[in-house]
Design a protein around this motif. Structure first.
Motif, mmCIF file in Angstrom:
data_model
loop_
_atom_site.group_PDB
_atom_site.id
_atom_site.type_symbol
_atom_site.label_atom_id
_atom_site.label_comp_id
_atom_site.label_asym_id
_atom_site.label_seq_id
_atom_site.Cartn_x
_atom_site.Cartn_y
_atom_site.Cartn_z
ATOM 1 N N ARG A 180 2.778 -0.022 -8.678
ATOM 2 C CA ARG A 180 2.411 -0.732 -7.366
ATOM 3 C C ARG A 180 1.140 -1.329 -7.105
ATOM 4 O O ARG A 180 1.075 -2.367 -6.593
ATOM 5 N N SER A 181 0.306 -0.735 -7.887
ATOM 6 C CA SER A 181 -1.294 -1.371 -7.762
ATOM 7 C C SER A 181 -1.474 -2.476 -8.881
ATOM 8 O O SER A 181 -2.224 -3.277 -8.291
ATOM 9 N N ARG A 182 -0.702 -2.771 -9.449
ATOM 10 C CA ARG A 182 -0.735 -3.867 -10.466
ATOM 11 C C ARG A 182 -0.352 -5.307 -9.568
ATOM 12 O O ARG A 182 -0.762 -6.367 -10.153
ATOM 13 N N LEU A 183 0.329 -4.965 -8.773
ATOM 14 C CA LEU A 183 0.853 -6.141 -7.695
ATOM 15 C C LEU A 183 -0.510 -6.875 -7.050
ATOM 16 O O LEU A 183 -0.537 -7.922 -6.687
ATOM 17 N N LEU A 184 -1.462 -6.099 -6.881
ATOM 18 C CA LEU A 184 -2.574 -6.454 -6.290
ATOM 19 C C LEU A 184 -3.684 -7.069 -7.181
ATOM 20 O O LEU A 184 -3.941 -6.401 -8.474
ATOM 21 N N THR A 185 -4.588 -7.954 -6.798
ATOM 22 C CA THR A 185 -5.559 -8.531 -7.642
ATOM 23 C C THR A 185 -6.820 -7.405 -7.897
ATOM 24 O O THR A 185 -7.316 -7.533 -8.636
ATOM 25 N N GLU A 186 -6.900 -6.467 -6.790
ATOM 26 C CA GLU A 186 -7.879 -5.810 -6.917
ATOM 27 C C GLU A 186 -7.894 -4.915 -8.304
ATOM 28 O O GLU A 186 -8.768 -4.596 -8.860
ATOM 29 N N PHE A 187 -6.346 -4.681 -8.670
ATOM 30 C CA PHE A 187 -6.353 -3.972 -9.892
ATOM 31 C C PHE A 187 -6.888 -4.500 -11.097
ATOM 32 O O PHE A 187 -7.623 -3.838 -11.862
ATOM 33 N N GLU A 188 -6.757 -5.681 -11.257
ATOM 34 C CA GLU A 188 -7.254 -6.428 -12.573
ATOM 35 C C GLU A 188 -8.682 -6.636 -12.527
ATOM 36 O O GLU A 188 -9.441 -6.374 -13.485
ATOM 37 N N LEU B 115 -14.093 -3.259 -15.246
ATOM 38 C CA LEU B 115 -15.154 -2.318 -15.407
ATOM 39 C C LEU B 115 -15.004 -1.291 -16.555
ATOM 40 O O LEU B 115 -14.100 -0.655 -16.606
ATOM 41 N N PRO B 116 -16.104 -0.915 -17.526
ATOM 42 C CA PRO B 116 -15.920 -0.236 -18.244
ATOM 43 C C PRO B 116 -15.901 1.158 -17.917
ATOM 44 O O PRO B 116 -16.774 1.479 -16.987
ATOM 45 N N GLY B 117 -15.106 1.886 -18.281
ATOM 46 C CA GLY B 117 -14.773 3.232 -17.591
ATOM 47 C C GLY B 117 -13.860 3.567 -16.545
ATOM 48 O O GLY B 117 -13.851 4.784 -16.295
ATOM 49 N N ILE B 118 -13.140 2.420 -16.139
ATOM 50 C CA ILE B 118 -12.310 2.648 -15.101
ATOM 51 C C ILE B 118 -10.809 2.335 -15.836
ATOM 52 O O ILE B 118 -10.774 1.136 -16.314
ATOM 53 N N GLY B 119 -10.007 3.059 -16.051
ATOM 54 C CA GLY B 119 -8.559 2.942 -16.413
ATOM 55 C C GLY B 119 -7.923 2.639 -15.443
ATOM 56 O O GLY B 119 -7.987 2.513 -14.212
ATOM 57 N N GLU B 120 -6.275 2.378 -15.670
ATOM 58 C CA GLU B 120 -5.290 2.298 -14.893
ATOM 59 C C GLU B 120 -5.095 3.299 -13.894
ATOM 60 O O GLU B 120 -4.895 2.997 -12.585
ATOM 61 N N ILE B 121 -5.352 4.524 -14.038
ATOM 62 C CA ILE B 121 -5.030 5.620 -13.244
ATOM 63 C C ILE B 121 -6.158 5.456 -12.222
ATOM 64 O O ILE B 121 -5.900 5.828 -10.917
#
Length: 177
Positions: free
Chosen positions: A31-39, A44-50
């Motif tokens: 659901r988060s992949r649909l938002l531009t903020e996710f990409e 940022l280094p150190g921030i993964g998908e979860i």
């Protein structure tokens, strides 16, 4: 019921809960992949998908805030100053906002732990605070990094740009540095 049967029952329940957690994590990420903020966040280094999905889930749309200070105030990491006449008290964190800062704290600690993944201004700032003539305590430096990270994320979301260490290091007068 014997001890062995009880252990087996708890082990089965643990496996079931871990599988449920994995399913929920996958749904949150999808659901988060649909938002531009996710990409923007996973750049940022150190921030993964979860972590990115949890950040989006906790904070929602950052564009609803008019500036980064209001985002800080909403989670309670803005500075509270006490002044009366000539007396100026020591600055403290407000701590009156919604306790959404936990995910930010975990992200900053993860960035520090995984600093070899790539250069990062937040990690650089953390070590700058720890190395000053009077070294900041670990939690104080971490909260300062949370503030800086929130400014950085707010600016990146507002301008719809991904994180670029080399581009940010040249802009010393920007909101990020």
């Amino acid at each position: 019921m014997s001890k062995e049967q009880l252990r087996y029952c708890y082990a089965q329940q643990l496996l079931y809960l871990l599988a449920e957690k994995e399913k929920i994590s996958i749904q949150l990420i999808d659901r988060s992949r649909l938002l531009t903020e996710f990409e923007i966040l996973i750049s940022l280094p150190g921030i993964g998908e979860i972590s990115a999905a949890l950040f989006i889930g906790e904070f929602g749309d950052l564009s609803r805030f008019s500036n980064h200070k209001k985002v800080n105030a909403s989670i309670g990491i803005d500075i509270r100053r006490y002044q009366s006449g000539k007396y100026t008290g020591q600055d403290h964190i407000n701590k009156r906002g919604n306790p959404k800062g936990k995910i930010l704290y975990l992200i900053v600690r993860n960035m520090i732990r995984q600093q070899k993944a790539g250069p990062n201004h937040i990690v650089d700032y953390y070590y700058k605070l720890k190395k000053q003539p009077i070294s900041k305590k670990d939690k104080v430096a971490t909260v300062a990094c949370m503030n800086k990270l929130l400014k950085c994320i707010y600016s990146m979301v507002k301008n719809n740009t991904k994180y670029d260490y080399s581009a940010r290091s040249l802009r010393t007068n920007s909101i990020i540095l």
